[in-house]
Design an enzyme around this catalytic site. Structure first.
Site, PDB file in Angstrom:
ATOM      1  N   CYS A  47       0.742  -1.102   0.121  1.00  0.00           N
ATOM      2  CA  CYS A  47       0.173  -0.008   0.054  1.00  0.00           C
ATOM      3  C   CYS A  47       0.901   1.350  -0.188  1.00  0.00           C
ATOM      4  CB  CYS A  47      -0.986  -0.126   1.339  1.00  0.00           C
ATOM      5  SG  CYS A  47      -1.749  -1.603   1.660  1.00  0.00           S
ATOM      6  N   CYS A  50       1.620   3.641  -2.925  1.00  0.00           N
ATOM      7  CA  CYS A  50       0.455   4.462  -3.455  1.00  0.00           C
ATOM      8  C   CYS A  50       0.182   5.686  -2.441  1.00  0.00           C
ATOM      9  CB  CYS A  50      -0.609   3.949  -4.081  1.00  0.00           C
ATOM     10  SG  CYS A  50      -0.122   2.998  -5.474  1.00  0.00           S
ATOM     11  N   HIS A  51      -0.095   5.158  -1.348  1.00  0.00           N
ATOM     12  CA  HIS A  51      -0.684   5.877  -0.290  1.00  0.00           C
ATOM     13  C   HIS A  51       0.374   6.637   0.730  1.00  0.00           C
ATOM     14  CE1 HIS A  51      -4.763   4.431  -1.051  1.00  0.00           C
ATOM     15  NE2 HIS A  51      -4.090   3.213  -1.222  1.00  0.00           N
ATOM     16  N   MET A  88      -8.016   1.603  -7.210  1.00  0.00           N
ATOM     17  CA  MET A  88      -7.658   0.803  -6.175  1.00  0.00           C
ATOM     18  C   MET A  88      -8.050  -0.765  -6.613  1.00  0.00           C
ATOM     19  SD  MET A  88      -7.039   0.673  -2.684  1.00  0.00           S
ATOM     20  CE  MET A  88      -7.718  -0.491  -1.409  1.00  0.00           C
ATOM     21  N   HIS A 327       7.318  12.598 -11.141  1.00  0.00           N
ATOM     22  CA  HIS A 327       7.709  11.077 -11.463  1.00  0.00           C
ATOM     23  C   HIS A 327       9.177  11.015 -12.252  1.00  0.00           C
ATOM     24  CE1 HIS A 327       7.470   7.090 -10.516  1.00  0.00           C
ATOM     25  NE2 HIS A 327       7.516   6.683 -11.839  1.00  0.00           N
ATOM     26  N   HIS A 369       3.719   8.995 -18.559  1.00  0.00           N
ATOM     27  CA  HIS A 369       4.918   8.107 -17.977  1.00  0.00           C
ATOM     28  C   HIS A 369       6.082   7.988 -19.092  1.00  0.00           C
ATOM     29  CE1 HIS A 369       7.270   5.078 -15.978  1.00  0.00           C
ATOM     30  NE2 HIS A 369       6.546   5.218 -14.904  1.00  0.00           N
TER      31      HIS A 369
HETATM   32 FE1  DHE Z   1      10.683   2.872 -11.967  1.00  0.00          FE
HETATM   33  C1  DHE Z   1      12.788   5.051 -13.522  1.00  0.00           C
HETATM   34  C2  DHE Z   1       9.988   5.330  -9.476  1.00  0.00           C
HETATM   35  C3  DHE Z   1       8.113   0.787 -10.480  1.00  0.00           C
HETATM   36  C4  DHE Z   1      11.511   0.398 -14.153  1.00  0.00           C
HETATM   37  N1  DHE Z   1      11.160   4.995 -11.686  1.00  0.00           N
HETATM   38  C5  DHE Z   1      12.208   5.727 -12.368  1.00  0.00           C
HETATM   39  C6  DHE Z   1      12.204   6.931 -11.750  1.00  0.00           C
HETATM   40  C7  DHE Z   1      11.237   6.756 -10.494  1.00  0.00           C
HETATM   41  C8  DHE Z   1      11.031   5.417 -10.595  1.00  0.00           C
HETATM   42  C9  DHE Z   1      11.319   8.173  -9.537  1.00  0.00           C
HETATM   43  C10 DHE Z   1      13.062   8.149 -12.380  1.00  0.00           C
HETATM   44  C11 DHE Z   1      14.472   7.970 -11.869  1.00  0.00           C
HETATM   45  C12 DHE Z   1      15.392   8.912 -12.450  1.00  0.00           C
HETATM   46  O1  DHE Z   1      15.175   9.320 -13.577  1.00  0.00           O
HETATM   47  O2  DHE Z   1      16.191   9.416 -11.621  1.00  0.00           O
HETATM   48  N2  DHE Z   1       9.260   3.165 -10.295  1.00  0.00           N
HETATM   49  C13 DHE Z   1       9.114   4.161  -9.436  1.00  0.00           C
HETATM   50  C14 DHE Z   1       7.914   3.866  -8.363  1.00  0.00           C
HETATM   51  O3  DHE Z   1       7.947   4.511  -7.402  1.00  0.00           O
HETATM   52  C15 DHE Z   1       7.230   2.717  -9.084  1.00  0.00           C
HETATM   53  C16 DHE Z   1       5.763   3.331  -9.484  1.00  0.00           C
HETATM   54  C17 DHE Z   1       6.821   1.902  -7.971  1.00  0.00           C
HETATM   55  C18 DHE Z   1       8.074   1.106  -7.026  1.00  0.00           C
HETATM   56  O4  DHE Z   1       7.548   0.234  -6.152  1.00  0.00           O
HETATM   57  O5  DHE Z   1       9.103   1.414  -7.308  1.00  0.00           O
HETATM   58  C19 DHE Z   1       8.251   2.227 -10.074  1.00  0.00           C
HETATM   59  N3  DHE Z   1      10.000   1.115 -12.328  1.00  0.00           N
HETATM   60  C20 DHE Z   1       9.000   0.620 -11.684  1.00  0.00           C
HETATM   61  C21 DHE Z   1       8.693  -0.844 -12.059  1.00  0.00           C
HETATM   62  O6  DHE Z   1       7.767  -1.663 -11.806  1.00  0.00           O
HETATM   63  C22 DHE Z   1       9.844  -1.117 -13.519  1.00  0.00           C
HETATM   64  C23 DHE Z   1       8.684  -1.089 -14.603  1.00  0.00           C
HETATM   65  C24 DHE Z   1      10.554  -2.243 -13.374  1.00  0.00           C
HETATM   66  C25 DHE Z   1      11.544  -2.163 -12.303  1.00  0.00           C
HETATM   67  O7  DHE Z   1      12.645  -2.511 -12.750  1.00  0.00           O
HETATM   68  O8  DHE Z   1      11.189  -2.249 -10.945  1.00  0.00           O
HETATM   69  C26 DHE Z   1      10.355   0.174 -13.296  1.00  0.00           C
HETATM   70  N4  DHE Z   1      11.714   2.859 -13.423  1.00  0.00           N
HETATM   71  C27 DHE Z   1      12.057   1.829 -14.205  1.00  0.00           C
HETATM   72  C28 DHE Z   1      13.308   2.165 -15.158  1.00  0.00           C
HETATM   73  C29 DHE Z   1      13.603   3.526 -15.254  1.00  0.00           C
HETATM   74  C30 DHE Z   1      12.738   4.098 -13.905  1.00  0.00           C
HETATM   75  C31 DHE Z   1      13.777   1.256 -16.277  1.00  0.00           C
HETATM   76  C32 DHE Z   1      14.380   4.262 -15.802  1.00  0.00           C
HETATM   77  C33 DHE Z   1      13.928   4.606 -17.176  1.00  0.00           C
HETATM   78  C34 DHE Z   1      14.835   5.606 -18.006  1.00  0.00           C
HETATM   79  O9  DHE Z   1      14.877   5.447 -19.076  1.00  0.00           O
HETATM   80  O10 DHE Z   1      15.677   6.253 -17.383  1.00  0.00           O
END
Ligand code: DHE
Length: 544
Positions: A47, A50-51, A88, A327, A369
């Site tokens: 949770c 998101c929350h 949700m 984000h 995104h």
């Molecule tokens: Fe990410 C980038 C946060 C889930 C793969 N992700 C980012 C960034 C943030 C973020 C703040 C930017 C970083 C930067 O540029 O400095 N991501 C989050 C979350 O809060 C979220 C939604 C939930 C979590 O629990 O983390 C989340 N992210 C994911 C995934 O489920 C993904 C698809 C698979 C994984 O590896 O976990 C994922 N996030 C990515 C990737 C980037 C990313 C591949 C970088 C993209 C790029 O081209 O720079």
């Protein structure tokens, strides 16, 4: 101290008369300690993302006891069990939580949120290890790899990255990193790779070693997502920065050892209602090429901070109000503008890094995104930066050239229709004529397992679908979500992850950008849950 001194220093506080929420919340239904512990674990596993840790809300609604006790246990149980059209999840009917678990959660969220501990410089230093000190590292490159074309691929569920030779497609090394590792970034020189895990552990990898591996590591908090390094002329490889989700803060470190130098809290007031927020998480961070500054995006307050790092002991921070729930984002092709998604506000903020101010807030589709976004030259509107959306099937193209295309600058100049919602990343390259858009979170497996490709010179012709997961030829029935296009250094091939569950086979698929035909499939039992991948050269120079 005399009793008079003590009384002088410890006079009665006016807070004694201010009404406060009793931290035990007697209005909430009772829970045993065991129930509370179970619920707390579930809350942080399912949770909090998101929350929020303190339940102030972000993607999800606020769940503080003043709001939840008024709703009551029965109402909350229904909501948790069945979900809502607003997003949700249906935790009980989907089988993810039992009826008993839903009941403890409904009671738990009526109690005050437990607050995790802070993380100080001393805490960081206790985790800090310099595995190979700078003086013991190679004086010149000690391997024959074309380092600029190495890819660092996130192996999410094993807490590792795979370093893959982009020329031969061979795995160079599998390097241990933090828990549920998230992103990799390259230093200005291209020599060092910085990798951050969700547990806020940073690993620093030296690509000059005979077999590139960790040379330093540190934890900068309890939960984090972003890392980058100083790129302005004269500061190359000098500093690193990481933002954390908890505690809400960012940390500046020495670029060659990760020694922590300065921690800055991001707690503060929101951009719109100017209310205090106790938990503003640090989302994306990028290093400016224009000034000695880091661009730090604070999610819950909706602020973009330009952190001038010339004097770490006298940091100058320009605070730009953008929009709430920032984000991910990336630079435009000139590197002057940082384009960041405020995802729950359905906006992109264009921040002018030269003037240090907001260029414009731009309304786009539902839940933008972009990853770092994709830059290309639109035949009519000139240079554009683009984003896909989680919440709809559109791709918004935003003009980024206020000189030659002034009328279109920082406006949505065109909206493309893609395969569907659930898009996370899109990519192009200055040498490519294509725009690749993934849709890994689309509920239709056929859409989640393929990508849409647009010809940027003929956008009105629509898109071609590439069946990436099918091309991977995986034998089992994994989810096979196709995620994150990333170009090689030459800009003539595009890499994708075919992301299956931890116990299923995954793969990387490489596409020839000219012909849009399959070029290579990389399979290896060690490639477990590959997600993001980062080409050294393109990440170093912010080419996307
Ligand atoms: Fe990410 C980038 C946060 C889930 C793969 N992700 C980012 C960034 C943030 C973020 C703040 C930017 C970083 C930067 O540029 O400095 N991501 C989050 C979350 O809060 C979220 C939604 C939930 C979590 O629990 O983390 C989340 N992210 C994911 C995934 O489920 C993904 C698809 C698979 C994984 O590896 O976990 C994922 N996030 C990515 C990737 C980037 C990313 C591949 C970088 C993209 C790029 O081209 O720079």
């Amino acid at each position: 101290l005399t009793p008079a001194d003590v009384k002088y220093h410890a006079g009665p506080s006016p807070l004694a008369n201010v009404p406060m929420v009793d931290s035990r919340n007697p209005k909430a239904p009772p829970m045993t300690q065991a129930e509370f512990d179970v619920a707390r674990k579930i809350y942080f596993e399912r949770c909090a993302g998101c929350h929020g840790v303190l339940r102030k809300g972000a993607t999800g609604k606020p769940l503080t006891p003043d709001l939840t006790t008024a709703k009551g246990t029965d109402y909350l149980k229904v909501f948790i069990a069945y979900g809502s059209p607003a997003g949700m999840p249906n935790w009980q009917t989907s089988g993810e939580l039992s009826e008993q678990e839903v009941d403890v959660m409904a009671r738990y969220i009526q109690h005050e949120p437990p607050t995790p501990p802070e993380f100080s410089l001393a805490d960081m230093k206790a985790t800090w290890k310099v595995i190979v000190p700078p003086e013991a590292r190679p004086k010149k490159k000690e391997n024959a790899y074309n380092v600029d074309n190495i890819f660092s691929t996130t192996l999410r569920d094993t807490g590792e990255v795979a370093l893959i030779d982009g020329d031969t497609k061979q795995i160079i090394n599998i390097v241990k990193t933090g828990y549920a590792v998230h992103i990799s970034r390259t230093s200005a020189s291209g020599r060092y790779l910085y990798v951050i895990g969700r547990d806020a552990k940073i690993n620093m990898i030296d690509l000059w070693m005979a077999k590139p591996d960790n040379v330093a590591e540190i934890r900068v908090g309890l939960e984090a997502r972003s890392v980058d390094t100083s790129k302005f002329k004269g500061f190359e490889d000098k500093l690193a920065i990481a933002g954390s989700y908890w505690p809400p803060q960012f940390t500046i470190m020495k670029g060659d050892t990760l020694e922590p130098l300065k921690i800055v809290s991001t707690r503060g007031n929101t951009v719109d209602k100017q209310e205090y927020h106790p938990e503003p998480r640090v989302a994306s961070i990028v290093a400016s090429h224009y000034k000695p500054e880091f661009v730090v995006n604070v999610k819950e307050t909706g602020k973009t901070l330009l952190v001038d790092y010339r004097d770490v002991d006298a940091l100058k921070i320009t605070e730009i109000g953008t929009a709430r729930f920032l984000h991910d984002g990336g630079l435009d092709s000139s590197h002057r503008y940082f384009m960041v998604a405020a995802n729950q506000s359905n906006k992109i903020a264009a921040v002018d890094l030269k003037e240090g101010k907001l260029a414009r807030l731009i309304d786009v589709g539902k839940i933008p995104h972009p990853g770092r976004g994709a830059n290309f030259v639109h035949p009519q509107f000139g240079p554009v930066w683009s984003t896909g959306h989680l919440g709809d099937d559109t791709i918004s193209l935003i003009g980024t050239d206020p000189v030659k295309h002034r009328a279109q600058a920082f406006k949505v100049v065109a909206t493309l229709k893609g395969q569907g919602g659930g898009s996370l990343f899109l990519k192009s390259h200055p040498k490519s004529q294509h725009l690749y858009v993934d849709t890994p979170l689309n509920p239709d497996p056929a859409v989640a397992q393929s990508v849409a490709v647009f010809d940027v010179k003929a956008l009105d012709k629509g898109y071609t679908v590439l069946p990436i997961a099918q091309w991977a030829g995986l034998s089992d029935d994994g989810a096979k979500r196709v995620v994150q296009p990333e170009f090689n250094k030459a800009g003539d091939e595009v890499w994708f992850s075919v992301w299956s569950a931890k116990d299923k086979q995954s793969a990387l698929v490489v596409v020839d950008d000219k012909t849009l035909k399959l070029k290579a499939v990389i399979k290896d039992p060690r490639l477990i849950t590959p997600t993001g991948h980062f080409n050294v050269n393109n990440t170093q120079h912010d080419i996307y």
